[in-house]
Design a protein around this motif. Structure first.
Motif, PDB file in Angstrom:
ATOM      1  N   THR A  99       0.870  -1.166   0.000  1.00 37.10           N
ATOM      2  CA  THR A  99       0.000   0.000   0.000  1.00 37.10           C
ATOM      3  C   THR A  99       0.911   1.221   0.000  1.00 37.10           C
ATOM      4  O   THR A  99       1.761   1.355   0.875  1.00 37.10           O
ATOM      5  CB  THR A  99      -0.905   0.014   1.248  1.00 37.10           C
ATOM      6  N   VAL A 100       0.742   2.098  -0.992  1.00 39.47           N
ATOM      7  CA  VAL A 100       1.623   3.246  -1.165  1.00 39.47           C
ATOM      8  C   VAL A 100       0.860   4.513  -0.813  1.00 39.47           C
ATOM      9  O   VAL A 100      -0.273   4.707  -1.268  1.00 39.47           O
ATOM     10  CB  VAL A 100       2.127   3.342  -2.631  1.00 39.47           C
ATOM     11  N   GLY A 101       1.504   5.368   0.006  1.00 41.55           N
ATOM     12  CA  GLY A 101       0.868   6.622   0.377  1.00 41.55           C
ATOM     13  C   GLY A 101       1.851   7.616   0.938  1.00 41.55           C
ATOM     14  O   GLY A 101       3.043   7.326   1.079  1.00 41.55           O
ATOM     15  N   ARG A 102       1.325   8.780   1.261  1.00 41.39           N
ATOM     16  CA  ARG A 102       2.118   9.861   1.843  1.00 41.39           C
ATOM     17  C   ARG A 102       2.459   9.521   3.288  1.00 41.39           C
ATOM     18  O   ARG A 102       1.611   9.029   4.041  1.00 41.39           O
ATOM     19  CB  ARG A 102       1.316  11.163   1.765  1.00 41.39           C
ATOM     20  N   LYS A 103       3.697   9.800   3.667  1.00 41.23           N
ATOM     21  CA  LYS A 103       4.120   9.552   5.044  1.00 41.23           C
ATOM     22  C   LYS A 103       3.437  10.554   5.969  1.00 41.23           C
ATOM     23  O   LYS A 103       3.468  11.757   5.733  1.00 41.23           O
ATOM     24  CB  LYS A 103       5.637   9.669   5.176  1.00 41.23           C
ATOM     25  N   SER A 107      -0.793   7.523   8.815  1.00 46.55           N
ATOM     26  CA  SER A 107      -0.782   6.714   7.589  1.00 46.55           C
ATOM     27  C   SER A 107      -0.701   5.234   7.931  1.00 46.55           C
ATOM     28  O   SER A 107       0.048   4.824   8.813  1.00 46.55           O
ATOM     29  CB  SER A 107       0.396   7.100   6.703  1.00 46.55           C
ATOM     30  N   GLN A 108      -1.492   4.439   7.222  1.00 44.00           N
ATOM     31  CA  GLN A 108      -1.447   2.988   7.396  1.00 44.00           C
ATOM     32  C   GLN A 108      -0.811   2.312   6.188  1.00 44.00           C
ATOM     33  O   GLN A 108      -0.884   1.091   6.052  1.00 44.00           O
ATOM     34  CB  GLN A 108      -2.854   2.454   7.628  1.00 44.00           C
ATOM     35  N   SER A 121      -2.663  10.945  -1.187  1.00 42.71           N
ATOM     36  CA  SER A 121      -3.386  10.388  -0.044  1.00 42.71           C
ATOM     37  C   SER A 121      -2.459   9.543   0.815  1.00 42.71           C
ATOM     38  O   SER A 121      -1.416   9.071   0.360  1.00 42.71           O
ATOM     39  CB  SER A 121      -4.563   9.539  -0.533  1.00 42.71           C
ATOM     40  N   ARG A 122      -2.858   9.324   2.047  1.00 44.94           N
ATOM     41  CA  ARG A 122      -2.061   8.478   2.946  1.00 44.94           C
ATOM     42  C   ARG A 122      -2.145   7.013   2.547  1.00 44.94           C
ATOM     43  O   ARG A 122      -1.297   6.223   2.914  1.00 44.94           O
ATOM     44  CB  ARG A 122      -2.517   8.680   4.387  1.00 44.94           C
ATOM     45  N   ARG A 123      -3.191   6.650   1.798  1.00 45.32           N
ATOM     46  CA  ARG A 123      -3.320   5.316   1.177  1.00 45.32           C
ATOM     47  C   ARG A 123      -3.747   5.572  -0.255  1.00 45.32           C
ATOM     48  O   ARG A 123      -4.912   5.483  -0.581  1.00 45.32           O
ATOM     49  CB  ARG A 123      -4.352   4.465   1.908  1.00 45.32           C
ATOM     50  N   HIS A 124      -2.792   5.906  -1.107  1.00 48.06           N
ATOM     51  CA  HIS A 124      -3.113   6.385  -2.451  1.00 48.06           C
ATOM     52  C   HIS A 124      -3.273   5.257  -3.470  1.00 48.06           C
ATOM     53  O   HIS A 124      -4.195   5.277  -4.279  1.00 48.06           O
ATOM     54  CB  HIS A 124      -2.036   7.365  -2.931  1.00 48.06           C
ATOM     55  N   ASN A 142      -5.791   1.803  -7.787  1.00 50.84           N
ATOM     56  CA  ASN A 142      -6.102   2.840  -6.795  1.00 50.84           C
ATOM     57  C   ASN A 142      -6.442   2.199  -5.459  1.00 50.84           C
ATOM     58  O   ASN A 142      -6.908   1.070  -5.393  1.00 50.84           O
ATOM     59  CB  ASN A 142      -7.290   3.683  -7.259  1.00 50.84           C
ATOM     60  N   ASP A 143      -6.213   2.970  -4.387  1.00 54.58           N
ATOM     61  CA  ASP A 143      -6.614   2.508  -3.062  1.00 54.58           C
ATOM     62  C   ASP A 143      -7.639   3.497  -2.525  1.00 54.58           C
ATOM     63  O   ASP A 143      -8.656   3.723  -3.162  1.00 54.58           O
ATOM     64  CB  ASP A 143      -5.404   2.369  -2.137  1.00 54.58           C
ATOM     65  N   GLN A 144      -7.372   4.123  -1.406  1.00 52.98           N
ATOM     66  CA  GLN A 144      -8.334   5.047  -0.795  1.00 52.98           C
ATOM     67  C   GLN A 144      -7.926   6.491  -1.085  1.00 52.98           C
ATOM     68  O   GLN A 144      -7.777   7.300  -0.186  1.00 52.98           O
ATOM     69  CB  GLN A 144      -8.406   4.794   0.706  1.00 52.98           C
ATOM     70  N   ASN A 145      -7.748   6.822  -2.369  1.00 57.24           N
ATOM     71  CA  ASN A 145      -7.281   8.154  -2.730  1.00 57.24           C
ATOM     72  C   ASN A 145      -8.431   9.058  -3.144  1.00 57.24           C
ATOM     73  O   ASN A 145      -9.439   8.609  -3.668  1.00 57.24           O
ATOM     74  CB  ASN A 145      -6.241   8.077  -3.843  1.00 57.24           C
TER      75      ASN A 145
END
Length: 182
Positions: A99-103, A107-108, A121-124, A142-145
């Motif tokens: 799962t890739v996102g902003r630190k 963030s999870q 997003s934190r989970r982009h 996509n994830d939760q972006n």
């Protein structure tokens, strides 16, 4: 005739590919998912083994032998690692779901990119890395972006899954990321 057992990287079905014309490379279509696959054959003297490796996939590749009761073992191909690069920083991708996102403190994401970009997003995005017959394949979705994701200039729609290639440019929010294989 040479027979090579492969596993489709898209759907996972195990196929026996026959090479009766002794070609170096053969193009086939997976009967299950209809993916076009290239199968390379090596024309070297095989190693013979009396034990048959179970399961079909063992980190290398198993080929069916020309003699009854023997198995030809091909040397395991060089497995490349893969990563995401942002500016001068490299973020390695693990096999499985990343799962890739902003630190951020909340963030999870399993892979957190250091950026001040609030549009990421934190989970982009999700990047699933699969290894099939010694070849790694990375698939992004996509994830939760709340903001768009682009892969090589094309917007990733909800439900899309795109196979990344070495050098693919990913834009998450306003952050430019390059997918690399090493």
């Amino acid at each position: 005739m040479e027979i090579k057992r492969i596993q489709c990287p898209n759907c996972g079905v195990v196929l026996d590919v026959r090479n009766s014309k002794m070609e170096d490379e053969k193009v086939i279509t997976c009967p299950q998912c209809k993916a076009v696959l290239k199968v390379r054959f090596r024309h070297e003297a095989p190693l013979e083994a009396k034990t048959v490796l179970g399961g079909g996939y063992n980190g290398g590749e198993t080929q069916l032998g020309g003699l009854k009761g023997t198995t030809q073992l091909a040397s395991a191909p060089n497995t490349k690692s893969c990563c995401l690069c942002v500016d001068e920083r490299s973020y390695p991708l693990a096999i499985g779901l990343n799962t890739v996102g902003r630190k951020a403190p909340s963030s999870q994401a399993s892979l957190q990119i250091e950026t001040d970009d609030r549009y990421m997003s934190r989970r982009h995005a999700k990047i699933e890395v699969k290894e099939v017959v010694g070849i790694r394949q990375a698939i992004i979705s996509n994830d939760q972006n709340k903001n768009a994701t682009y892969v090589d200039g094309q917007e990733l729609q909800s439900g899309d899954a795109v196979i990344l290639r070495d050098g693919s440019e990913i834009i998450m929010g306003k952050t430019h990321v390059i997918y690399k294989e090493r």
